[in-house]
Design a protein around this motif. Structure first.
Motif, mmCIF file in Angstrom:
data_model
loop_
_atom_site.group_PDB
_atom_site.id
_atom_site.type_symbol
_atom_site.label_atom_id
_atom_site.label_comp_id
_atom_site.label_asym_id
_atom_site.label_seq_id
_atom_site.Cartn_x
_atom_site.Cartn_y
_atom_site.Cartn_z
ATOM 1 N N ALA A 115 -27.560 -28.404 0.639
ATOM 2 C CA ALA A 115 -27.748 -29.412 -0.404
ATOM 3 C C ALA A 115 -26.978 -30.675 -0.030
ATOM 4 O O ALA A 115 -26.005 -30.630 0.728
ATOM 5 N N ARG A 116 -27.443 -31.798 -0.573
ATOM 6 C CA ARG A 116 -26.750 -33.075 -0.387
ATOM 7 C C ARG A 116 -26.740 -33.825 -1.718
ATOM 8 O O ARG A 116 -27.764 -33.899 -2.396
ATOM 9 N N VAL A 117 -25.587 -34.371 -2.054
ATOM 10 C CA VAL A 117 -25.451 -35.153 -3.282
ATOM 11 C C VAL A 117 -24.965 -36.552 -2.917
ATOM 12 O O VAL A 117 -23.994 -36.708 -2.176
ATOM 13 N N PHE A 118 -25.664 -37.553 -3.439
ATOM 14 C CA PHE A 118 -25.281 -38.952 -3.229
ATOM 15 C C PHE A 118 -24.837 -39.510 -4.582
ATOM 16 O O PHE A 118 -25.663 -39.756 -5.451
ATOM 17 N N HIS A 119 -23.548 -39.682 -4.742
ATOM 18 C CA HIS A 119 -23.035 -40.108 -6.042
ATOM 19 C C HIS A 119 -21.949 -41.170 -5.852
ATOM 20 O O HIS A 119 -20.917 -41.155 -6.527
ATOM 21 N N PHE A 139 -24.562 -51.240 -3.730
ATOM 22 C CA PHE A 139 -26.001 -51.262 -3.504
ATOM 23 C C PHE A 139 -26.582 -49.889 -3.177
ATOM 24 O O PHE A 139 -27.721 -49.788 -2.739
ATOM 25 N N ALA A 140 -25.812 -48.841 -3.410
ATOM 26 C CA ALA A 140 -26.278 -47.485 -3.106
ATOM 27 C C ALA A 140 -27.114 -46.920 -4.246
ATOM 28 O O ALA A 140 -26.908 -47.245 -5.419
ATOM 29 N N ASP A 141 -28.069 -46.061 -3.899
ATOM 30 C CA ASP A 141 -28.788 -45.264 -4.880
ATOM 31 C C ASP A 141 -28.116 -43.905 -5.000
ATOM 32 O O ASP A 141 -27.409 -43.470 -4.085
ATOM 33 N N THR A 142 -28.347 -43.220 -6.106
ATOM 34 C CA THR A 142 -27.870 -41.849 -6.229
ATOM 35 C C THR A 142 -29.020 -40.888 -5.953
ATOM 36 O O THR A 142 -30.197 -41.246 -6.059
ATOM 37 N N GLY A 143 -28.671 -39.669 -5.606
ATOM 38 C CA GLY A 143 -29.701 -38.681 -5.334
ATOM 39 C C GLY A 143 -29.123 -37.299 -5.119
ATOM 40 O O GLY A 143 -27.900 -37.121 -5.022
ATOM 41 N N PHE A 144 -30.024 -36.336 -5.040
ATOM 42 C CA PHE A 144 -29.636 -34.925 -4.912
ATOM 43 C C PHE A 144 -30.766 -34.225 -4.169
ATOM 44 O O PHE A 144 -31.920 -34.294 -4.588
ATOM 45 N N GLU A 145 -30.437 -33.593 -3.059
ATOM 46 C CA GLU A 145 -31.431 -32.851 -2.292
ATOM 47 C C GLU A 145 -30.993 -31.397 -2.148
ATOM 48 O O GLU A 145 -29.806 -31.124 -1.977
#
Length: 338
Positions: free
Chosen positions: A148-152, A237-243
């Protein structure tokens, strides 16, 4: 019969999200607000149509209320929660529950002994997007989960650039502010508990006093799943996301690590791509609905006190890893509380 709430802390998050979420419940009303600054309490009450403004915890707990929502700075949570529990009030507390997991376990034990509900306000597990991801994984739609990857990493708004980046003694820093959320969201979506973490922390120019304003973590879960997460206060300028990636497919969620019911979830398998539909219920309204049900003896809060211990123990391990340069075991000293 109404559930009468007292707000401990005249906070931004209560004004932006929680007051509306409480009032969205058929049985929810706000009876009082407490701020240690009497003028702030009065102004806040007037602006938000709250009948009673007080400046001491005793006055709030002596008011005609059933439950409290705590959104003060982190170092105050323990004392305020224990006083509310002793007074027989149900407690919904912002994360982290306390400055350390030992104190958080004390809160959990006190609530159990008193027979009151203790919840942690981990809003992200209430997002329809994360429920859709959890359901897809449980249904086997991506096969065996592997990674999994989390972008926060976000930009901390100027109106919140106070104690979070200046006061270590208040529990400031990005790990206690955001890594706790990622720990809880990973646990909820994967249905698994983290057992080990390696972390790098940084001070990229926003935080002072030796606090961190960025972190990258690598997680190992009990089932063997590995994960990575990026938390930050300084990325404009980052987006958040979860894979989540599995043996038979991947879930790719965009703009879902947020306080609003937005974003998208894509399921990608050998059959192609499918955008998953999910409800857009307000995250905090869902949290309050489940908390009210728990008060009636129907189930438990969306995030329990035990869940709060797990996320705080994870953050403690991340901070220790960042200082030591070594992987650190995550030990909440509780049973599994998924």
């Amino acid at each position: 019969m109404s559930v009468r709430w007292g707000l401990i802390g005249a906070s931004t998050i209560a004004k932006q999200f929680m007051i509306n979420a409480i009032r969205a419940q058929k049985d929810g009303e706000i009876s009082a607000v407490m701020s240690s600054n009497p003028e702030r309490a009065k102004t806040y009450a007037a602006e938000n149509n709250i009948p009673l403004a007080v400046s001491t915890l005793d006055d709030l707990l002596g008011a005609d209320i059933d439950a409290v929502y705590i959104s003060t700075t982190n170092e105050l949570h323990l004392e305020q929660a224990l006083a509310a529990i002793k007074a027989g009030k149900h407690v919904l507390c912002e994360k982290p529950l306390a400055l350390n997991s030992t104190d958080a376990r004390t809160m959990v034990a006190a609530a159990k002994e008193a027979g009151v509900v203790l919840g942690t306000n981990h809003h992200l597990r209430n997002a329809g997007a994360h429920h859709a991801m959890r359901d897809a994984i449980s249904a086997g739609r991506i096969g065996k989960p592997i990674a999994a990857r989390v972008f926060h990493a976000v930009y901390l708004p100027e109106n919140l650039q106070g104690w979070r980046i200046t006061r270590p003694e208040a529990g400031g820093g990005v790990v206690l502010d955001i890594t706790v959320h990622d720990a809880d969201t990973l646990r909820f979506v994967l249905g698994d508990d983290p057992i080990e973490i390696s972390a790098f922390t940084q001070s990229a120019g926003m935080a002072g006093s030796g606090l961190e304003d960025g972190a990258m973590c690598i997680w190992r879960f009990g089932s063997g799943i590995i994960a990575q997460s990026h938390e930050g206060f300084t990325t404009k300028f980052a987006d958040t996301g979860f894979e989540v990636h599995g043996s038979e497919g991947s879930l790719i969620a965009k703009n879902v690590m947020t306080q609003k019911p937005v974003g998208s979830v894509l399921l990608r398998t050998a059959k192609g791509e499918e955008e998953l539909s999910f409800d857009r219920e307000d995250l905090y309204a869902r949290s309050l609905r489940q908390f009210h049900a728990a008060m009636r003896g129907e189930g438990q809060p969306s995030a329990t006190g035990e869940d709060g211990v797990w996320s705080l123990a994870s953050a403690e391990a991340a901070l220790l890893s960042g200082k030591s340069g070594k992987a650190v075991a995550i030990e909440p000293k509780l049973g599994s509380a998924k």
